[in-house]
Design a protein around this motif. Sequence first.
Motif, mmCIF file in Angstrom:
data_model
loop_
_atom_site.group_PDB
_atom_site.id
_atom_site.type_symbol
_atom_site.label_atom_id
_atom_site.label_comp_id
_atom_site.label_asym_id
_atom_site.label_seq_id
_atom_site.Cartn_x
_atom_site.Cartn_y
_atom_site.Cartn_z
ATOM 1 N N THR A 163 0.854 -1.179 0.000
ATOM 2 C CA THR A 163 0.000 0.000 0.000
ATOM 3 C C THR A 163 0.893 1.233 0.000
ATOM 4 N N LEU A 164 0.848 2.008 -1.089
ATOM 5 C CA LEU A 164 1.737 3.150 -1.240
ATOM 6 C C LEU A 164 1.068 4.477 -0.872
ATOM 7 N N GLN A 165 -0.254 4.466 -0.803
ATOM 8 C CA GLN A 165 -0.995 5.664 -0.396
ATOM 9 C C GLN A 165 -2.352 5.219 0.152
ATOM 10 N N PHE A 166 -2.836 5.927 1.169
ATOM 11 C CA PHE A 166 -4.136 5.561 1.718
ATOM 12 C C PHE A 166 -4.768 6.761 2.404
ATOM 13 N N ALA A 167 -6.079 6.693 2.569
ATOM 14 C CA ALA A 167 -6.826 7.663 3.364
ATOM 15 C C ALA A 167 -7.903 6.886 4.101
ATOM 16 N N LYS A 168 -7.745 6.783 5.424
ATOM 17 C CA LYS A 168 -8.716 6.076 6.269
ATOM 18 C C LYS A 168 -9.561 7.119 6.974
ATOM 19 N N ARG A 169 -10.858 7.142 6.656
ATOM 20 C CA ARG A 169 -11.753 8.142 7.225
ATOM 21 C C ARG A 169 -12.879 7.469 7.997
ATOM 22 N N LEU A 170 -13.126 7.941 9.199
ATOM 23 C CA LEU A 170 -14.236 7.413 9.993
ATOM 24 C C LEU A 170 -14.697 8.458 10.996
ATOM 25 N N GLN A 171 -15.911 8.257 11.476
ATOM 26 C CA GLN A 171 -16.527 9.190 12.413
ATOM 27 C C GLN A 171 -16.887 8.472 13.699
ATOM 28 N N VAL A 172 -16.616 9.127 14.831
ATOM 29 C CA VAL A 172 -16.952 8.583 16.144
ATOM 30 C C VAL A 172 -18.230 9.258 16.634
ATOM 31 N N ASN A 173 -19.235 8.442 16.958
ATOM 32 C CA ASN A 173 -20.526 8.945 17.433
ATOM 33 C C ASN A 173 -20.857 8.293 18.763
ATOM 34 N N LEU A 174 -21.699 8.967 19.537
ATOM 35 C CA LEU A 174 -22.133 8.431 20.829
ATOM 36 C C LEU A 174 -23.651 8.495 20.901
ATOM 37 N N LEU A 175 -24.249 7.415 21.364
ATOM 38 C CA LEU A 175 -25.697 7.359 21.533
ATOM 39 C C LEU A 175 -26.089 7.993 22.864
ATOM 40 N N VAL A 176 -27.108 8.846 22.823
ATOM 41 C CA VAL A 176 -27.675 9.388 24.054
ATOM 42 C C VAL A 176 -29.191 9.184 23.995
ATOM 43 N N LYS A 177 -29.762 8.711 25.118
ATOM 44 C CA LYS A 177 -31.180 8.355 25.154
ATOM 45 C C LYS A 177 -31.900 9.122 26.265
ATOM 46 N N PRO A 178 -33.218 9.285 26.152
ATOM 47 C CA PRO A 178 -33.980 9.923 27.232
ATOM 48 C C PRO A 178 -33.908 9.087 28.509
ATOM 49 N N SER A 179 -34.000 9.757 29.653
ATOM 50 C CA SER A 179 -34.004 9.066 30.938
ATOM 51 C C SER A 179 -34.898 9.834 31.904
ATOM 52 N N GLU A 180 -35.911 9.175 32.437
ATOM 53 C CA GLU A 180 -36.842 9.834 33.356
ATOM 54 C C GLU A 180 -36.174 10.200 34.676
ATOM 55 N N LYS A 181 -35.169 9.439 35.083
ATOM 56 C CA LYS A 181 -34.561 9.631 36.399
ATOM 57 C C LYS A 181 -33.333 10.535 36.376
ATOM 58 N N ILE A 182 -32.806 10.837 35.199
ATOM 59 C CA ILE A 182 -31.645 11.722 35.102
ATOM 60 C C ILE A 182 -32.124 13.054 34.551
ATOM 61 N N GLN A 183 -32.041 14.067 35.363
ATOM 62 C CA GLN A 183 -32.673 15.356 35.074
ATOM 63 C C GLN A 183 -32.199 15.975 33.760
ATOM 64 N N VAL A 184 -30.889 15.912 33.473
ATOM 65 C CA VAL A 184 -30.357 16.580 32.273
ATOM 66 C C VAL A 184 -30.745 15.853 30.986
ATOM 67 N N LEU A 185 -31.319 14.655 31.107
ATOM 68 C CA LEU A 185 -31.764 13.894 29.930
ATOM 69 C C LEU A 185 -33.287 13.712 29.919
ATOM 70 N N LYS A 186 -33.959 14.308 30.892
ATOM 71 C CA LYS A 186 -35.391 14.047 31.103
ATOM 72 C C LYS A 186 -36.264 14.613 29.983
ATOM 73 N N ASN A 187 -35.868 15.738 29.402
ATOM 74 C CA ASN A 187 -36.695 16.389 28.390
ATOM 75 C C ASN A 187 -36.486 15.854 26.974
ATOM 76 N N LEU A 188 -35.561 14.939 26.815
ATOM 77 C CA LEU A 188 -35.348 14.359 25.478
ATOM 78 C C LEU A 188 -36.545 13.496 25.094
ATOM 79 N N LYS A 189 -36.962 13.633 23.845
ATOM 80 C CA LYS A 189 -38.113 12.875 23.371
ATOM 81 C C LYS A 189 -37.729 11.840 22.317
ATOM 82 N N ARG A 190 -36.442 11.729 22.048
ATOM 83 C CA ARG A 190 -35.975 10.781 21.043
ATOM 84 C C ARG A 190 -34.530 10.405 21.325
#
Length: 463
Positions: A380-407
């Motif tokens: 391999t004499l040349q390359f470009a490896k591209r990727l994206q790092v994502n994190l899932l965040v979900k609503p939570s009734e018991k955690i106040q900072v996530l309580k208002n999320l609807k999706r």
Amino acid sequence: MGCDRNCGLIAGAVIGAVLAVFGGILMPVGDLLIQKTIKKQVVLEEGTIAFKNWVKTGTEVYRQFWIFDVQNPQEVMMNSSNIQVKQRGPYTYRVRFLAKENVTQDAEDNTVSFLQPNGAIFEPSLSVGTEADNFTVLNLAVAAASHIYQNQFVQMILNSLINKSKSSMFQVRTLRELLWGYRDPFLSLVPYPVTTTVGLFYPYNNTADGVYKVFNGKDNISKVAIIDTYKGKRNLSYWESHCDMINGTDAASFPPFVEKSQVLQFFSSDICRSIYAVFESDVNLKGIPVYRFVLPSKAFASPVENPDNYCFCTEKIISKNCTSYGVLDISKCKEGRPVYISLPHFLYASPDVSEPIDGLNPNEEEHRTYLDIEPITGFTLQFAKRLQVNLLVKPSEKIQVLKNLKRNYIVPILWLNETGTIGDEKANMFRSQVTGKINLLGLIEMILLSVGVVMFVAFMISY
């Protein structure tokens, strides 16, 4: 006089025929000589060209980062609005400059094992800012904790610690902290032993990737550099409990005599899986003919379309019953943290993935991954490896900072572009020692054959 003339013409025709035959004979003989030389030089053992470049690459490799800076954190947290992001970068580091360690040959099974040390050096001249630049990003600890601990009573305890530490759904962090680690205030309050340092690539410097074990090619050149899938597992418990195995090479090289029809398999520890590339086009790289192989969109398709990806569909809700595509759930090899990998800007992803995120502009030319491979040697004499790092965040009734999320949100944190191109000095050496000799031999073969045929036809016509 007639005999002299006729005899001369016959002699000329015979010489032409001999040259043509010799040229024809030289072709397969030359090909055999080329194959023999290549097979000798691509074996991974002391003294070969392949081994020298494999132990420590002579190519400078850079990893560029673009951070997704969140523009409306309060709106998202209070109203579950679309997340507006602004890409900032590149921030560039030099990587893969350290030689492989603990290189050990095994004569019995013709393999070589090694560790690949990790190291990153910031390059200010190739960056738009400094490592002290600030970004508003998802709070890694809060998002992960609510995902890992589903019990509502436990989440109530977590909520009190999050409030006490004044943590929120989003946070402001420097580039250095986000990439390489910071002491999280929320985790520091947890009353039982947990890792309190958080970072997307923590730990990295002074660590090593592996142990890997690859075939050295001494007994079978078609297996050179291919990872031994039985003895080269990075995380045995994960790979034995999961269906995706380690296949292919590390993408630095492939077995020689690459064909355009091949599907090239390689393993990437960044995405915890093996993946593949297919031929796209011929490319001239600094005077060296190479084949460009690219990651196809099918590699990130849903399990419905690509059964190879069913390992990465671990639940039914986020994945829309395994029909969503373009992101891979790699939480199983990230200690349960809800990490999802995709191509930058959700290239090739289904619309439901990117719909809650504003500010993305997927572009195939800028965001896809490719490998430029010299087909005779497989390097391999040349390359470009591209990727994206994502994190899932979900609503939570018991955690106040996530309580208002609807999706649910799959939130992009950053994308990276790791690139390397053969240097001018290495390219000159490669042309002189490999492609130059092959081209010269081919030219001699064609000249002998062409001259021989022309002489034979000309003298026979004259006769």
